[in-house]
Enzyme design. Structure first.
Site, PDB file in Angstrom:
ATOM      1  N   GLU A  90     -10.937  -1.736  -7.096  1.00  0.00           N
ATOM      2  CA  GLU A  90     -11.893  -2.134  -6.181  1.00  0.00           C
ATOM      3  C   GLU A  90     -11.713  -1.372  -4.853  1.00  0.00           C
ATOM      4  OE1 GLU A  90     -11.958  -6.648  -8.038  1.00  0.00           O
ATOM      5  OE2 GLU A  90     -10.621  -6.193  -6.400  1.00  0.00           O
ATOM      6  N   CYS A 103     -11.270   0.328   2.881  1.00  0.00           N
ATOM      7  CA  CYS A 103      -9.907   0.152   2.211  1.00  0.00           C
ATOM      8  C   CYS A 103     -10.072   0.667   0.964  1.00  0.00           C
ATOM      9  CB  CYS A 103      -9.633  -1.233   2.186  1.00  0.00           C
ATOM     10  SG  CYS A 103      -7.854  -1.747   1.308  1.00  0.00           S
ATOM     11  N   CYS A 110      -1.203  -0.731 -10.455  1.00  0.00           N
ATOM     12  CA  CYS A 110      -0.148  -0.396  -9.613  1.00  0.00           C
ATOM     13  C   CYS A 110       1.128  -0.184 -10.186  1.00  0.00           C
ATOM     14  CB  CYS A 110       0.268  -1.449  -8.466  1.00  0.00           C
ATOM     15  SG  CYS A 110       1.153  -1.122  -7.229  1.00  0.00           S
ATOM     16  N   CYS A 114       5.366  -5.836  -6.458  1.00  0.00           N
ATOM     17  CA  CYS A 114       5.705  -6.880  -5.174  1.00  0.00           C
ATOM     18  C   CYS A 114       5.229  -8.175  -5.839  1.00  0.00           C
ATOM     19  CB  CYS A 114       4.875  -6.344  -4.208  1.00  0.00           C
ATOM     20  SG  CYS A 114       5.253  -4.717  -3.482  1.00  0.00           S
ATOM     21  N   CYS A 117       1.673  -9.823  -4.436  1.00  0.00           N
ATOM     22  CA  CYS A 117       0.331  -8.946  -4.724  1.00  0.00           C
ATOM     23  C   CYS A 117      -0.106  -9.215  -5.966  1.00  0.00           C
ATOM     24  CB  CYS A 117       0.895  -7.594  -4.449  1.00  0.00           C
ATOM     25  SG  CYS A 117      -0.837  -6.474  -4.304  1.00  0.00           S
ATOM     26  N   CYS A 335      -6.124  -8.472   1.891  1.00  0.00           N
ATOM     27  CA  CYS A 335      -5.148  -7.798   1.350  1.00  0.00           C
ATOM     28  C   CYS A 335      -4.120  -8.453   0.541  1.00  0.00           C
ATOM     29  CB  CYS A 335      -4.137  -7.494   2.755  1.00  0.00           C
ATOM     30  SG  CYS A 335      -2.885  -6.264   2.707  1.00  0.00           S
TER      31      CYS A 335
END
Length: 344
Positions: A90, A103, A110, A114, A117, A335
């Site tokens: 995305e 962005c 990933c 974290c 997230c 975010c």
């Protein structure tokens, strides 16, 4: 077949010379690929049809495509981007009155873990290629012109993935975006955001590509940061600070600390004091980022009093602080929310 965009300018020159063509053909093709973001050899009109056919017999171009586009009530646009192998990432266009920001993602999924997230819950499938990163920027530039009447002004590597874990391709994509033969954008309008990998921060400083650096911090208390971002137990805050000092010495660019404040987690005076001590070690500023829930109930946005307390104490300590409000939360484009929900 191999994607022709994996060839450097020198390699393109060697290829055309091997075909009996003049070396300048390489510059023509390079311009089509990286400046014009052309995805079809047939549309390279300053090449003969015979040469275009020869190229097409040996090379392909694997562009990204928009699988789904979502528009937020605040104007934010989220692109569900399909890659040539069917995988999805995305990217987001964030408009304001004075700028439009892309962005972009650097990995499918990933590499990190974290806790707060949504992207971290996705398995890292692979790194994005240089052309896939550049294509995201070119796509959002076109959207910025179409929907807002102005070209893209800023780029942040804050989408899916940890940019430093795809270091080579991220750096090469920045070069393609900024070089005059490419998109010609200013590197000072590009920010690379990292969760903090000291060795790679130093390497980026040595590249001399003049981008800005942001560090996803969220706590300057070691034990607490390791709970929020478990991978960080391998990278102590002292080591990260050493790399940030190296960054500043090499580039002269101040550091931006990205910082979410969560209720009952890092909203106390001890957290603020630790952050101030950390900031005081290097020229820096703090972006307090409004948290975007991901549905687990563990991390909740702090109340306004706690946020105001952060601002008050940071400013009193002489540290520049900005509050960054979320954009695109209604389409899971804010975010920390990028998790390919648009593909479900």
């Amino acid at each position: 077949m191999k994607d022709i965009r994996t060839l450097s300018l020198d390699q393109l020159q060697e290829y055309f010379v091997s075909l009996g063509e003049k070396p300048f053909r390489a510059k023509q093709v390079y311009d089509w690929l990286w400046s014009k973001n052309m995805h079809s050899v047939d549309e390279m009109t300053n090449l003969s049809k015979d040469l275009r056919d020869r190229i097409s017999q040996e090379y392909i171009i694997n562009p990204i495509s928009v699988d789904q586009l979502q528009r937020s009530k605040d104007g934010t646009i989220k692109n569900g981007v399909k890659l040539h192998d069917g995988l999805l990432v995305e990217s987001v266009l964030i408009p304001t009155e004075t700028r439009t920001t892309a962005c972009v993602s650097s990995q499918v999924g990933c590499s990190l873990n974290c806790e707060f997230c949504a992207t971290a819950r996705l398995k890292r499938m692979r790194n994005l290629e240089v052309a896939e990163i550049v294509d995201q920027v070119a796509l959002i530039d076109r959207q910025s012109k179409l929907y807002f009447g102005r070209p893209l002004s800023n780029i942040v590597f804050m989408g899916m993935g940890e940019p430093m874990m795809n270091y080579k391709n991220v750096v090469e994509s920045i070069k393609k975006i900024t070089e005059p033969e490419g998109m010609g954008m200013s590197p000072r309008r590009i920010t690379v955001s990292t969760s903090g990998i000291p060795k790679m921060i130093k390497m980026l400083a040595d590249e001399d590509i003049r981008v800005k650096l942001a560090l996803s911090l969220h706590s300057a208390i070691e034990k607490k940061r390791n709970e929020i971002m478990p991978f960080s137990d391998k990278f102590p805050l002292t080591d990260i600070m050493d790399s940030l000092k190296y960054w500043y010495e090499k580039t002269g660019n101040i550091i931006t600390f990205e910082y979410c404040v969560w209720k009952g987690i890092n909203d106390q005076d001890e957290d603020i004091k630790a952050l101030i001590r950390y900031c005081k070690q290097i020229p820096s500023k703090v972006n307090l980022i409004q948290y975007n829930p991901i549905g687990d109930g563990k991390y909740d946005q702090c109340n306004k009093a706690a946020e105001d307390n952060y601002v008050r104490q940071l400013e009193k300590a002489g540290i520049t602080v900005m509050i960054r409000r979320s954009r695109g939360g209604d389409i899971d484009a804010a975010c920390g929310q990028l998790a390919n929900k648009s593909s479900e």
